[in-house]
Design a protein around this motif. Structure first.
Motif, PDB file in Angstrom:
ATOM      1  N   SER A   1      30.045  43.321  37.202  1.00 15.61           N
ATOM      2  CA  SER A   1      31.176  43.213  36.273  1.00 15.61           C
ATOM      3  C   SER A   1      32.505  43.412  36.972  1.00 15.61           C
ATOM      4  N   GLY A   2      32.697  42.701  38.088  1.00 20.53           N
ATOM      5  CA  GLY A   2      33.984  42.735  38.766  1.00 20.53           C
ATOM      6  C   GLY A   2      35.022  41.952  37.983  1.00 20.53           C
ATOM      7  N   ALA A   3      36.241  41.958  38.468  1.00 20.52           N
ATOM      8  CA  ALA A   3      37.333  41.213  37.835  1.00 20.52           C
ATOM      9  C   ALA A   3      37.892  40.224  38.843  1.00 20.52           C
ATOM     10  N   ALA A   4      38.081  38.975  38.407  1.00 20.76           N
ATOM     11  CA  ALA A   4      38.494  37.943  39.357  1.00 20.76           C
ATOM     12  C   ALA A   4      39.417  36.926  38.709  1.00 20.76           C
ATOM     13  N   ARG A   5      40.157  36.241  39.557  1.00 21.40           N
ATOM     14  CA  ARG A   5      40.955  35.081  39.149  1.00 21.40           C
ATOM     15  C   ARG A   5      40.309  33.849  39.765  1.00 21.40           C
ATOM     16  N   ILE A   6      40.244  32.759  39.020  1.00 26.22           N
ATOM     17  CA  ILE A   6      39.606  31.529  39.466  1.00 26.22           C
ATOM     18  C   ILE A   6      40.654  30.410  39.472  1.00 26.22           C
TER      19      ILE A   6
ATOM     20  N   LYS B   1      36.713  48.305  30.820  1.00 26.80           N
ATOM     21  CA  LYS B   1      36.556  46.979  31.404  1.00 26.80           C
ATOM     22  C   LYS B   1      37.400  46.874  32.673  1.00 26.80           C
ATOM     23  N   GLN B   2      36.903  46.114  33.661  1.00 29.79           N
ATOM     24  CA  GLN B   2      37.657  45.942  34.898  1.00 29.79           C
ATOM     25  C   GLN B   2      38.635  44.785  34.822  1.00 29.79           C
ATOM     26  N   THR B   3      38.431  43.848  33.900  1.00 26.10           N
ATOM     27  CA  THR B   3      39.286  42.663  33.837  1.00 26.10           C
ATOM     28  C   THR B   3      40.698  43.034  33.395  1.00 26.10           C
ATOM     29  N   THR B   4      41.667  42.228  33.859  1.00 26.21           N
ATOM     30  CA  THR B   4      43.081  42.399  33.515  1.00 26.21           C
ATOM     31  C   THR B   4      43.671  41.015  33.272  1.00 26.21           C
ATOM     32  N   PRO B   5      44.887  40.920  32.728  1.00 26.27           N
ATOM     33  CA  PRO B   5      45.509  39.589  32.561  1.00 26.27           C
ATOM     34  C   PRO B   5      45.619  38.815  33.867  1.00 26.27           C
ATOM     35  N   ASP B   6      45.823  39.499  34.983  1.00 30.90           N
ATOM     36  CA  ASP B   6      45.914  38.811  36.271  1.00 30.90           C
ATOM     37  C   ASP B   6      44.543  38.420  36.811  1.00 30.90           C
ATOM     38  N   PHE B   7      43.532  39.181  36.450  1.00 38.88           N
ATOM     39  CA  PHE B   7      42.165  38.908  36.908  1.00 38.88           C
ATOM     40  C   PHE B   7      41.247  38.913  35.677  1.00 38.88           C
ATOM     41  N   PRO B   8      41.289  37.810  34.914  1.00 39.45           N
ATOM     42  CA  PRO B   8      40.692  37.814  33.572  1.00 39.45           C
ATOM     43  C   PRO B   8      39.199  37.526  33.511  1.00 39.45           C
ATOM     44  N   PHE B   9      38.606  37.052  34.607  1.00 42.91           N
ATOM     45  CA  PHE B   9      37.196  36.671  34.573  1.00 42.91           C
ATOM     46  C   PHE B   9      36.299  37.832  34.978  1.00 42.91           C
ATOM     47  N   VAL B  10      35.188  37.981  34.269  1.00 40.21           N
ATOM     48  CA  VAL B  10      34.141  38.916  34.684  1.00 40.21           C
ATOM     49  C   VAL B  10      33.339  38.253  35.804  1.00 40.21           C
ATOM     50  N   LEU B  11      33.336  38.878  36.967  1.00 37.75           N
ATOM     51  CA  LEU B  11      32.612  38.348  38.126  1.00 37.75           C
ATOM     52  C   LEU B  11      31.260  39.030  38.233  1.00 37.75           C
TER      53      LEU B  11
ATOM     54  N   ARG C   1      38.942  28.709  44.571  1.00 38.47           N
ATOM     55  CA  ARG C   1      39.423  29.956  45.162  1.00 38.47           C
ATOM     56  C   ARG C   1      39.138  31.080  44.163  1.00 38.47           C
ATOM     57  N   VAL C   2      38.361  32.046  44.605  1.00 42.30           N
ATOM     58  CA  VAL C   2      38.027  33.211  43.787  1.00 42.30           C
ATOM     59  C   VAL C   2      38.717  34.414  44.420  1.00 42.30           C
ATOM     60  N   SER C   3      39.532  35.110  43.651  1.00 40.08           N
ATOM     61  CA  SER C   3      40.280  36.216  44.235  1.00 40.08           C
ATOM     62  C   SER C   3      40.238  37.439  43.323  1.00 40.08           C
ATOM     63  N   SER C   4      40.454  38.593  43.932  1.00 43.06           N
ATOM     64  CA  SER C   4      40.540  39.854  43.207  1.00 43.06           C
ATOM     65  C   SER C   4      41.568  40.716  43.917  1.00 43.06           C
TER      66      SER C   4
END
Length: 910
Positions: A707-712, A590-600, A649-652
């Motif tokens: 299936s990117g990883a993002a913070r919202i 999986k690409q998601t992490t605690p800092d970037f928890p959302f699947v984009l 704001r959507v960030s990765s």
């Protein structure tokens, strides 16, 4: 059902072609390959669906109907440019040839590259491939089709021995079960979806299953929606394979006579029990069983898949997991059954056929096969044949960034917006010694990085062929004169080839010459071992080419009229003639992490196309969605204090975007969806692919764009704005300074814009005047600006008039501006008496004025309020809504949205 564009579009007199008969051509959008009838007079063009074309039988979607809006000179690149200086074609091609030659001499042929597009024609693709692989001697030619269907190519070749699409569109109407997986067909291939719904209306027993993490428009008429967890596709189909085996779903005769590796594949699938599949997919076991039982009991089953399957780190395995289930049951090659890949671009298939991918040769031959290399080299009389695969798209731009590739020619695509980690792609191009960009438009994000810009002919200005998702070759025909000095793409490659000393091999006079050579290569020493055979067309003359009717390959002496389905005889293109079961590898991390928890999840919307270089020209196509947005579930939105219409704001790790929030229960918790269309021409920070990691399938090289990883996070805006402005210079209209977020779209007579900023303007009038600047600059003495101010609520509204005509309106508030957008857009250019002008500042129409609301049906320009009004008058079915308003009666891609506006008890049949 009307399939005619509502209004013909007038053309510049220098741009219009000579009036003549109706031109039969093909739509330049998705891989459905719809036939189009173009009718023209001396100064206008109109478009309608071709009732005789077997792909669409007269249907066109909203984008196809709006093709006339995309014609004309607006934002066209008209002349060759070197460093923004106009030069002749002779000078431009001299510089390109000299630079390529010197780089090759010093660093070798792999130091140069081409990056082309599924939007060019087969003839363009063929010449580019021949020049790079057979004469420059490198395989560094790849295509943006790598981003949409490379995993399907790999899956086909592993299973069938060749990139052969087994079925045809008719199978969708003959099937008793259609499985749509990773495909929002209602929006991305609407004409095909309407063919399915029409078949279901005639045969209600036809079942539709949709497999998608999101509840898309395609789900609205499905019998079963499986909202699987992201990246669990392989688990679901491995479980199906195991279930079919355990429940007697095997076709042992087919398996024994026509396949290899079944026992190994079934042994690998044994671990995928119902409980295991339920855990991985996060589905209820009952829903999984319902799907598995439908598949088990329904022989005539078609599985349609698209980007949700292909755009994954395990995309190739997803494709083969699907194919395995069809091989196990023997459901392939016969009417109404088979795996079916639908492509995203109009000529992704044509590119695959002529070797547009870095690991292929023309005519479906293999670069790694010395026999194929020798055959192609002899046919081309090529001086130095590429001997190894070239760099696939992601690796290609990384090599440019590293300085290994020193010159790149980009044609008909916009990688600075569409590639994953797009900011790094921009960095790469800025560092490259020579960047050549051939395009129709002058202001793309990629064009800004070019050393040399070459003007290309567009749809309607060029001749050639395209191949759609069912292997059907159709003609695109010229009906307009290209403006300025725009040239065909194949001609540009030939001009440079001549300058590099290979004039004899590139002496084509017309597209027909190229097609004839391509068909001859398909036939050359083809004893039936190669799937792609066009031998019946190898001697086609100019007249025959001009009259070429749509035809599905293979087209040989024995199959003159083409062939709808492959593999009915159980013979495949592997060494022993049997199809191969493929065991999927372990699931990717999986690409998601605690800092970037959302699947984009990135993808398309209904009315826009790729990076909007074409659809962004159309006012009507921006009515449905006029700005970038992100779908987020109500639970996630509440947790993050995000309200509907907030700026987000959507960030990765790779970038940042600002988009509008669309809070919807159609989105699953923990995942978000954002469209990939917006670029810096249309928005301040809407390039969503800049956020996606450049993770690829290890076999196909296709990026995992789903299936990117993002913070919202909520963007704390001090003010929001909405405005309409009369201007002819859309690209030149600059948004007010300090606007962190802006998005603009064309409307009739000008533009509309959404804005927001974290900075609180001290001088509100300054912001309005900055927005009105194009009008105020031209009409400084005659412009009259009126305004309304409510400082307590933080509401400010302005309108500018020239004489009695409204030339602009600008609305500002502390929260997202609450006005009727469709009403405000329709006010632009209207005449107002002095006592009526204050009504503009109200932000909504009076009781006696219509407000159609947000546009739901683009084809018929019908808004949500009009549909609600029809419901209130007793229209409680789709048919009644259509009869009363016209909504949903054309391409039908809005029917799901209309259905959601009906009362729950209403009859919402198709």
């Amino acid at each position: 059902m009307s399939n005619v564009a509502r209004n013909p579009v007038a053309l510049d007199a220098t741009y219009a072609a000579t009036p003549g008969d109706v031109t039969r051509t093909t739509c330049p959008y998705c891989g459905v390959g719809c036939g189009v009838l173009v009718k023209k007079t001396a100064d206008a063009v109109s478009v309608e669906g071709d009732p005789d074309h077997p792909a669409n039988f007269g249907r066109l979607c909203s984008k196809g109907l709006a093709l006339v809006d995309t014609l004309g000179r607006d934002n066209r690149l008209l002349y060759p440019l070197i460093k923004d200086e106009r030069v002749s074609w002779d000078r431009a091609t001299d510089v390109i040839a000299d630079k390529f030659r010197s780089i090759i001499a010093e660093h070798g042929p792999d130091a140069v590259a081409f990056y082309v597009s599924g939007q060019i024609l087969t003839e363009d693709y063929y010449v580019a491939n021949k020049l790079m692989k057979g004469f420059i001697g490198s395989a560094n030619i790849d295509t943006n089709s790598r981003l949409c269907m490379a995993s399907s190519v790999t899956g086909h070749k592993r299973a069938f021995g060749a990139d052969s699409v087994p079925g045809c569109y008719e199978d969708l109407e003959l099937a008793d079960l259609i499985v749509l997986t990773g495909s929002n067909l209602a929006w991305c291939h609407p004409v095909l979806y309407q063919r399915i719904l029409a078949a279901k209306e005639k045969r209600p027993g036809l079942k539709i299953v949709v497999i998608d993490p999101r509840k898309t428009a395609t789900c609205e008429f499905a019998d079963l929606h499986l909202a699987i967890a992201p990246d669990s596709d392989v688990a679901l189909f491995q479980g199906l394979l195991n279930y079919l085996d355990k429940r007697g779903g095997r076709n042992d005769i087919f398996i024994r006579n026509h396949t290899n590796g079944a026992d190994t594949a079934l042994n690998a699938a044994k671990t995928h029990t119902l409980g295991c599949v339920a855990d991985e997919t996060e589905l209820h076991e009952g829903d999984i069983i319902a799907f598995y039982e439908l598949f088990l009991s329904t022989r005539k089953t078609v599985t349609v898949y698209s980007q949700g399957v292909n755009q994954a780190a395990d995309g190739s395995d997803r494709v083969n997991a699907i194919i395995n289930c069809h091989l196990l049951t023997g459901r392939i090659g016969e009417p109404g059954m088979g795996p079916f890949s639908v492509t995203g671009q109009p000529n992704a298939m044509g590119g695959r056929e002529v070797g547009g991918l870095a690991n292929q040769l023309a005519s479906h031959m293999e670069l790694g096969d010395p026999v194929h290399r020798d055959l192609v080299q002899r046919f081309w009389t090529a001086p130095r044949m590429a001997e190894k695969p070239g760099l696939k798209a992601v690796d290609l731009f990384e090599a440019i960034h590293a300085g290994k590739v020193k010159a790149v020619w980009i044609m008909a695509t916009n990688p600075v917006a569409s590639m994953p980690n797009a900011d790094r792609v921009r960095e790469a191009l800025k560092k490259c010694e020579l960047v050549v960009v051939s395009d129709v438009n002058a202001n793309t994000d990629t064009a800004a990085c070019a050393d040399i810009l070459l003007p290309s002919a567009s749809w309607g200005e060029k001749n050639g062929t395209v191949t759609n998702s069912e292997r059907r070759i159709s003609r695109q025909r010229r009906f307009l004169k290209a403006p300025g000095e725009a040239r065909d793409d194949w001609r540009q490659f030939c001009d440079v080839a001549v300058k590099m000393g290979w004039g004899e091999a590139f002496s084509y006079e017309a597209a027909a010459d190229i097609f004839r050579e391509y068909a001859s290569l398909c036939a050359f020493e083809n004893d039936g071992a190669r799937d792609l055979n066009l031998s019946a067309l190898k001697d086609i003359d100019a007249q025959g080419y001009d009259a070429l009717a749509p035809v599905q390959w293979p087209v040989s002496e024995n199959i003159v009229k083409g062939k709808a389905r492959l593999f009915a005889d159980g013979r495949f293109f592997t060494q022993n003639g049997k199809a191969s079961f493929i065991v999927p590898a372990a699931s990717p991390d999986k690409q998601t992490t605690p800092d970037f928890p959302f699947v984009l999840n990135t993808g398309r919307i209904r009315d826009h196309w790729h990076t909007m270089t074409r659809t962004g020209r159309s006012a009507r196509l921006s009515q449905h969605f006029a700005e970038p947005f992100i779908e987020i579930s109500p639970r996630d939105a509440e947790r993050l204090r995000i309200k509907d219409a907030d700026i987000v704001r959507v960030s990765s790790l790779y970038g940042l975007a600002l988009t509008r929030a669309l809070v919807t229960d159609r989105q699953r918790d923990g995942s978000v969806f954002a469209p990939m269309h917006w670029t810096e021409e249309f928005s301040s920070k809407g390039r969503i692919d800049a956020l996606v990691a450049a993770v690829t399938d290890p076999l196909s090289g296709q990026p995992a764009l789903k299936s990117g990883a993002a913070r919202i996070e909520r963007f704390d805006a001090a003010w929001h704005g909405f405005g309409v402005l009369a201007t002819r210079d859309f690209s030149g209209a600059v948004m007010p300074a300090g606007a962190d977020y802006w998005a603009k779209a064309r409307i009739e007579g000008g533009l509309r814009a959404e804005l927001a900023s974290a900075m609180d303007y001290k001088n509100i009038r300054f912001a309005a005047d900055a927005f009105f600047e194009p009008v105020l600059e031209r009409h400084a003495t005659e412009a009259q600006v009126i305004q309304y101010c409510d400082r307590r609520r933080g509401v400010h509204r302005f309108a500018v008039f020239i004489g009695d005509r409204l030339k602009g309106a600008f609305f500002m508030a502390k929260t997202p501006v609450e006005i009727s957008r469709s009403w405000a857009c329709e006010l632009l250019g209207r005449s107002f008496a002095p006592q009526e002008r204050v009504a503009v500042l109200a932000g909504r129409p009076g009781d006696d004025a219509p407000d159609r609301g947000a546009i739901v049906c683009t084809c018929m320009n019908v808004g949500a309020n009009e549909i609600a009004g029809a419901v209130a008058k007793g229209c409680t079915s789709l048919a009644k809504i259509g009869a009363a308003t016209g909504a949903g009666t054309n391409c039908g891609s809005c029917r799901g949205e209309i259905k959601r506006l009906l009362p729950e008890t209403a009859d919402a049949q198709t």
